[in-house]
Design an enzyme around this catalytic site. Structure first.
Site, PDB file in Angstrom:
ATOM      1  CD  GLU A  14      -4.423  -5.696   1.392  1.00 14.73           C
ATOM      2  OE1 GLU A  14      -5.454  -5.098   1.963  1.00 14.73           O
ATOM      3  OE2 GLU A  14      -3.340  -5.665   1.774  1.00 14.73           O
ATOM      4  CD  GLU A  16      -2.972  -1.225   2.262  1.00 12.83           C
ATOM      5  OE1 GLU A  16      -4.266  -1.665   2.177  1.00 12.83           O
ATOM      6  OE2 GLU A  16      -2.364  -1.172   3.289  1.00 12.83           O
TER       7      GLU A  16
END
EC number: 3.2.1.23
Length: 1007
Positions: free
Chosen positions: A298, A200
């Site tokens: 995700e 991320e």
């Protein structure tokens, strides 16, 4: 999207010259890769185009679930999760590695015992599951520090940046973990097919260069230098295009992003916020990374839940089977080719490994519960979609179109997204235009097919889309040479067997469905009632309509048998790959998928294999179950279930049938309140005779923490002294003048932390905690002090875990724990000299087996009394249910035996009675030395704590240790403490070995 040959040649020439080329096609700006070294693959096993991955040259959709080995530290149970993922029809698992657990001491990488990754990799191979490796070094993951070890608080540089101090700090960890991953790459016969070098990496601030190509290239080079040759993938936290192929230095091979569209409001589990369903992901993909398969690394599979939250049962309701149907099929409308659900199994934040905002459970409301149960309907719903994807290769080569409310459905209340195939089948994703609608909508479809454009249903009636539902209708769907012109019922699976083909379709209760088949054969109902089934023959096809029934019907059309099921019945079907060489199903190759059989068997089917003339099934049962097997090879004559030869019958359709009887065993659990509990005061520090001469002195005049400057004469930040986990204790010594009237203190322990303060043996007060408070400034009145007398202020703080470090530049992970400031009224701060402690040894932690985070700084923890067989023979007899009559901290230890039957998976839980008294208290429970419960009476929500077999000895002696911290002058006690179990499962899971459980041994230097 296909480029012309001339365009492709020009692009390749530009690449060969090292140039970057941008061009526009159909309104999209495409950037082709400028780095020929990137395009020159380092291996031949995992390749890709714009549609999907290829593994060993075979196109494959990656359907994956997230599972963290460190949250289930029992290796046999890791295999259990892999097999449950495989049974969904999935072919992959994504996993994090928690750096903080394997390099708690700088420079010492310890990945053995429960932290050894190799058994996890071996279990994946045994189950036939590919792996996506995500070792960080930063992982977020609702873990303490986001996976960063606490000693990074002392690094003189910005974390997750190209600052040399940070990069140097990561080298030891990454070189080791990446080398282990490299050993288990597919190139070496292992299960690992993809590697994610950061996590991320999406947001920066505070003057830090972001995104930093030098940094990203460094972490990628770390992996490559350790031998990682498989493709590198990223997970941008949003579809922002960071580090996508073609962006220059630091670009990954395959771009991926995350998405959590429904958010995390588990307190309102029926609310789907307006407009939160993504609709532009396909467009963004074509703009950002058109030459790679579309990947969501995700996608929401559940939700975290904070201290004081509604609990994970509410999260599983928010992210339930309806959410899956709508959101996951919406992802299919974008032609997703790499899809990973976070989480598929959450596990447990045992041993202080969680971040401060979360409690012990990491159930996440996922498809597989924390206790490894699969009775949530969302598990079964996932199985329908996973198996459909497994047998629908045409999906990957179809061309996605734009969503529309006109042209396909006859009502604007519905939105349809087409994926149009060129002789490989087409797919039409239908949902409500208002995705959150709970209305049932009747509709007809007009779909293009190879026969003609046809309005459906043709035989009368209408189709129905129920509230919060979505469907994938197929046209020209290939069932091993038989063309399904269209089907409004959804496909679960299909198979070609030696004696014909089988197609399994399902629909919702009360729905009407229709399919058409290219054939000249008639329709025959070969099982079940003909009522509600109609058909019509044309010159080249047959059309069949039916009303969904809870009773199975089977129709025969030529050599094709079609099972017509309702959704709830379809939940009971499984499609295990049939192993013919050994017992492992192998990975999900086209050949292995084609070899599968169809089994109706209730709770779980793990594996199927042939051995001699026997068909062997391994399966789990939670009730007496009728087992049916479709597609049994002719070489099989006998049926074995869990190793036992089982009598069976064969019906006229060749279906084998048997019954497995379920007779629940007698489960006898000990009464924990009646154990022989022993007690020792675990706050001797407030006694006048206590000697803290062996404690570390808090005498650093400067901090190495770059986030917050000191506001005290010496550093009282715990990480400056190597203490990063669990309880912290401080002792401040001063000589009174007699004029001191108050003591003010600002403590910081993270969300929901608490603190207590004593002056000598006099209790001054506590901060009992709130979820919203990470620190608290309190002022306490002092009794009249005697001039010239020495006093000691004792402060207890519980470190709830270190902050994560999501935004680069903020360095929130460095948020200190401990005492931020203090004021003794009328005295300079230098009047108090401080000592502190946390876990014994700090970074040179004592218990190398259970790891660097498991134990904190309480006296009993420092001594090791929480481990089995402490020296309790001379301790006082007292129970945590008797508790404390005043503020303080007590430690309780007891043992009990279990004798649970073999062959049964029996989920066990420690239950702490929800307090009805106003006195706040905090509890830790250690099970055989492993901390498996943290309870806060005035905050909650968790009161029931699953403890897996392997941590508990199911056939042997177990030791419980309880720390009870009363934060009120009235004391505190547990209302109840009990062991309980849920439905025992007759299981094919093998013997579960207990993890290493070192017993108490007198610790050298313990104080």
């Amino acid at each position: 999207m296909k480029l012309s040959s001339a365009c492709a040649i020009a692009l390749l020439a530009a690449q060969a010259a090292g140039a970057s080329i941008k061009h526009r096609i159909n309104g999209f700006t495409l950037t082709e890769h400028s780095d020929p070294a990137k395009r020159e693959l380092l291996q031949k096993y995992v390749t890709w185009d714009d549609k999907s991955l290829f593994i060993n040259g075979e196109r494959i959709m990656i359907f994956s679930g997230e599972f963290h080995p460190f949250r289930l530290p029992v290796k046999e149970l890791q295999l259990d999760i892999f097999q449950k993922v495989k049974a969904l029809g999935f072919n992959c698992v994504s996993f994090y590695v928690d750096w903080a657990l394997v390099e708690g001491e700088p420079g010492e990488y310890r990945a053995d015992g429960i932290f050894d990754l190799e058994p996890f990799f071996d279990a994946a191979s045994e189950a036939g599951i590919y792996l996506l490796a995500r070792p960080g070094p930063y992982i977020n993951a609702e873990s303490s520090g986001g996976g960063f070890p606490g000693w990074l608080q002392r690094v003189n540089g910005t974390l997750r940046s190209s600052d040399k101090a940070y990069l140097d700090a990561t080298d030891n960890y990454v070189s080791h973990v990446a080398a282990t991953i490299a050993k288990y790459q597919i190139t070496n016969g292992g299960p690992i097919i993809l590697y994610q070098p950061e996590n991320e990496y999406t947001s920066g601030c505070c003057g830090v260069e972001f995104p930093d190509p030098v940094y990203m290239q460094y972490v990628e080079d770390q992996a490559r230098n350790a031998g990682v040759v498989i493709p590198l993938i990223n997970n941008d936290a949003s579809a922002s295009g960071n580090n996508a192929p073609g962006t220059g230095k630091g670009a990954v091979d395959i771009y991926g992003h995350d998405s959590y569209p429904l958010g995390f409001d588990c307190a309102n589990p029926t609310v789907w916020p307006s407009g939160d369903l993504p609709t532009n992901f396909r467009t963004l993909h074509l703009e950002q990374s058109p030459t790679t398969p579309y990947a969501i690394v995700e996608f929401q599979g559940g939700s975290y839940d904070p201290w004081g939250g509604p609990g994970f049962a509410a999260c599983s309701e928010l992210l339930n089977n309806e959410f899956e149907r709508v959101s996951y099929k919406n992802d299919f409308s974008f032609q997703i080719a790499i899809m990973n659900l976070y989480m598929i199994f959450g596990g447990t934040n045992w041993g202080n490994l969680g971040y401060p905002n979360g409690y012990t459970s990491y159930d996440y409301g996922s498809a597989v519960t924390e206790s490894r149960n699969i009775t949530r309907e969302k598990y079964s719903e996932l199985k329908l979609l996973g198996n459909f994807a497994k047998v629908s290769p045409g999906y990957l080569t179809a061309s996605p179109g734009n969503l529309t409310t006109s042209g396909y459905a006859d009502t604007t209340d519905l939105t349809v997204t087409p994926l149009l195939g060129n002789s490989t089948g087409s797919f039409f994703v239908v949902r409500h235009s208002d995705y959150s609608s709970e209305e049932s909508t009747s509709y007809k479809l007009r779909l293009p097919t190879s026969a003609s454009s046809v309005t459906i249903p043709q035989l009368g009636g209408t189709l129905t889309l129920n509230g919060r539902d979505s469907k994938i209708h197929v046209t020209d769907y290939n069932v091993s040479g038989t063309n399904i012109i269209y089907s409004t019922a959804e496909v679960f699976t299909w198979k070609k067997f030696a004696d014909g083909k089988v197609l399994v379709l399902y629909g919702g209760a009360g729905e009407h469905h229709e399919l058409a088949i290219s054939t000249k054969s008639n329709v025959t109902v070969i099982e079940g009632s003909e009522s509600g089934i109609s058909s019509k023959q044309t010159s080249s096809s047959v059309v069949v309509g039916w009303d969904v029934s809870t009773t199975r019907r089977i129709i025969q059309v030529g050599d094709l048998k079609i099972l017509l099921l309702d959704r709830n019945s379809a939940y009971n079907y499984w499609v295990p790959q049939l192993a013919t060489d050994g017992t492992s199903p192998g990975f999900s190759t086209p050949e292995k998928v084609a070899s599968s059989i169809i089994v109706k068997a209730g709770y779980l089917v793990r594996t199927a294999y042939l051995k001699g003339s026997g068909l062997y099934l391994t399966a789990d049962f939670n009730a007496t179950t009728s087992v049916e097997v479709i597609g049994v090879p002719s070489t099989a004559k006998n049926l074995f279930i869990n190793g036992d030869k089982t009598s069976h019958t064969v019906d006229k359709n060749g279906i084998w049938s048997a019954t497995v009887d379920y007779n629940a065993p007698d489960i006898s659990l000990p009464s924990l309140k009646d154990l022989d509990w022993k007690y020792v005061d675990t706050l001797p520090e407030i006694q006048s005779s206590y000697d803290d001469s062996l404690w570390p002195a808090a005498d650093l005049k400067q901090t190495k923490n770059t986030l917050r400057s000191l506001t005290t004469p010496t550093s009282l930040y715990s990480s400056d002294y190597g203490f990063h986990t669990g309880y912290l204790l401080y002792r401040g010594h001063f000589t009174a003048t007699g004029n001191e009237s108050t003591f003010a203190i600002d403590t910081q322990g993270g969300s929901a932390f608490g603190s207590s303060v004593w002056l000598n043996g006099t209790y001054l007060g506590s901060w009992t905690g709130l979820y919203a408070n990470s620190d608290y400034n309190a002022t306490y009145n002092l009794p009249q002090l005697q001039a010239g007398k020495t006093y000691v202020i004792t402060v207890v703080i519980n470190n709830m875990g270190l902050e994560e470090n999501w935004t680069v530049g903020e360095d929130l992970m460095k948020t200190p724990r401990g005492i931020l400031n203090f004021l003794l009224a009328g005295r300079p701060s230098s009047a108090i000299s401080w000592k502190l402690t946390g876990n014994l040894g700090g970074e040179d932690y004592e218990d190398k087996v259970r790891g660097p985070l498991n134990e904190g700084g309480l006296y009993a923890e420092r001594q090791g009394f929480h481990q089995p067989e402490p020296p309790s023979q001379d301790w006082k007899s007292s129970s945590p249910l008797e508790g404390l009559s005043e503020a303080g901290i007590g430690f309780y230890s007891a043992s009990f035996d279990l004798d649970l039957p073999k062959g049964w998976d029996v989920p066990l839980f420690l239950n702490i009675g929800n307090s009805t008294t106003p006195s706040p208290y905090r509890v830790q429970v250690y099970v055989n030395g492993y901390q498996y419960a943290k309870y806060i009476s005035n905050i909650g929500p968790q009161t029931s704590f699953p403890v897996p077999e392997g941590i508990l000895n199911y056939r042997g002696t177990n030791w419980l240790a309880v720390t009870l911290w009363a934060l009120d002058s009235a004391g505190g006690k547990l209302e109840s403490l009990e062991l309980s179990y849920t439905t025992p499962v007759l299981t094919a899971l093998g013997e579960v070995e207990s993890v290493d459980q070192p017993k108490y041994k007198k610790r050298k230097g313990a104080y």
